[in-house]
Design an enzyme around this catalytic site. Sequence first.
Site, mmCIF file in Angstrom:
data_model
loop_
_atom_site.group_PDB
_atom_site.id
_atom_site.type_symbol
_atom_site.label_atom_id
_atom_site.label_comp_id
_atom_site.label_asym_id
_atom_site.label_seq_id
_atom_site.Cartn_x
_atom_site.Cartn_y
_atom_site.Cartn_z
ATOM 1 N N HIS A 154 6.484 -1.843 3.478
ATOM 2 C CA HIS A 154 6.287 -3.258 3.826
ATOM 3 C C HIS A 154 5.448 -3.947 2.764
ATOM 4 C CE1 HIS A 154 3.225 -0.732 5.725
ATOM 5 N NE2 HIS A 154 2.377 -1.701 5.464
ATOM 6 N N ASN A 209 0.842 -1.193 0.000
ATOM 7 C CA ASN A 209 0.000 0.000 0.000
ATOM 8 C C ASN A 209 0.876 1.241 0.000
ATOM 9 O OD1 ASN A 209 -2.456 -1.456 0.177
ATOM 10 N ND2 ASN A 209 -2.144 -1.749 2.371
ATOM 11 N N HIS A 247 2.752 -6.977 2.159
ATOM 12 C CA HIS A 247 1.801 -7.895 2.794
ATOM 13 C C HIS A 247 1.783 -9.202 1.998
ATOM 14 C CE1 HIS A 247 -0.605 -4.780 5.123
ATOM 15 N NE2 HIS A 247 -0.006 -4.002 4.249
HETATM 16 P P1 AMP Z 1 -0.559 -0.715 5.811
HETATM 17 O O1 AMP Z 1 -2.015 -0.431 6.072
HETATM 18 O O2 AMP Z 1 -0.287 -1.231 4.453
HETATM 19 O O3 AMP Z 1 0.320 0.431 6.230
HETATM 20 O O4 AMP Z 1 -0.215 -1.935 6.767
HETATM 21 C C1 AMP Z 1 0.149 -1.801 8.094
HETATM 22 C C2 AMP Z 1 -0.166 -3.097 8.753
HETATM 23 O O5 AMP Z 1 0.556 -3.163 9.975
HETATM 24 C C3 AMP Z 1 -1.648 -3.289 9.101
HETATM 25 O O6 AMP Z 1 -2.145 -4.431 8.400
HETATM 26 C C4 AMP Z 1 -1.646 -3.480 10.615
HETATM 27 O O7 AMP Z 1 -2.568 -4.446 11.037
HETATM 28 C C5 AMP Z 1 -0.221 -3.911 10.881
HETATM 29 N N1 AMP Z 1 0.307 -3.622 12.200
HETATM 30 C C6 AMP Z 1 0.239 -2.456 12.867
HETATM 31 N N2 AMP Z 1 0.855 -2.568 14.060
HETATM 32 C C7 AMP Z 1 1.339 -3.835 14.128
HETATM 33 C C8 AMP Z 1 2.079 -4.570 15.112
HETATM 34 N N3 AMP Z 1 2.459 -4.007 16.260
HETATM 35 N N4 AMP Z 1 2.383 -5.859 14.841
HETATM 36 C C9 AMP Z 1 2.012 -6.429 13.669
HETATM 37 N N5 AMP Z 1 1.324 -5.791 12.707
HETATM 38 C C10 AMP Z 1 0.978 -4.519 12.937
#
Ligand code: AMP
Length: 120
Positions: free
Chosen positions: A103, A90, A105
């Site tokens: 990152h 994203n 997914h």
């Molecule tokens: P994005 O929306 O592409 O920025 O993805 C960020 C992702 O990080 C989301 O799917 C969240 O659920 C995940 N996320 C946020 N905090 C944590 C955490 N502490 N551990 C694991 N995943 C997380």
Amino acid sequence: MSDNDTIFGKIIRREIPATIVYEDDEILGFNDVSPQAPAHVLFIPKNTVIPTLDDAEPGDAALLGRLMLAAAEYARRQGFHQNGYRVVMNCREDAGQTVFHLHLHLLAGAPLGHFGAIGR
Ligand code: AMP
């Protein structure tokens, strides 16, 4: 700690817990805390913070490729390659990016439906 430190920086430094499922010299993979599929793993660069894909430069090409290959290797290890899986990155607001440490997914473990919904 750099100016663009995020919650993922804390995970890299083991300051907050995460379920780490993949690690090599450059990349960490850990379970998403809010999974959107039976398996939902985030792959991040460990040694550099690129906030978004739009901030990536030509010199980051190898690292971006390694993120993809790390996801593919993990998927193969777990057997997800047989039925398939999805990788998503994203970028900024319209894509719903919430953590500004680039990152990838990996979503797997069930049919994921058609991709391409518009709207919130
Ligand atoms: P994005 O929306 O592409 O920025 O993805 C960020 C992702 O990080 C989301 O799917 C969240 O659920 C995940 N996320 C946020 N905090 C944590 C955490 N502490 N551990 C694991 N995943 C997380």
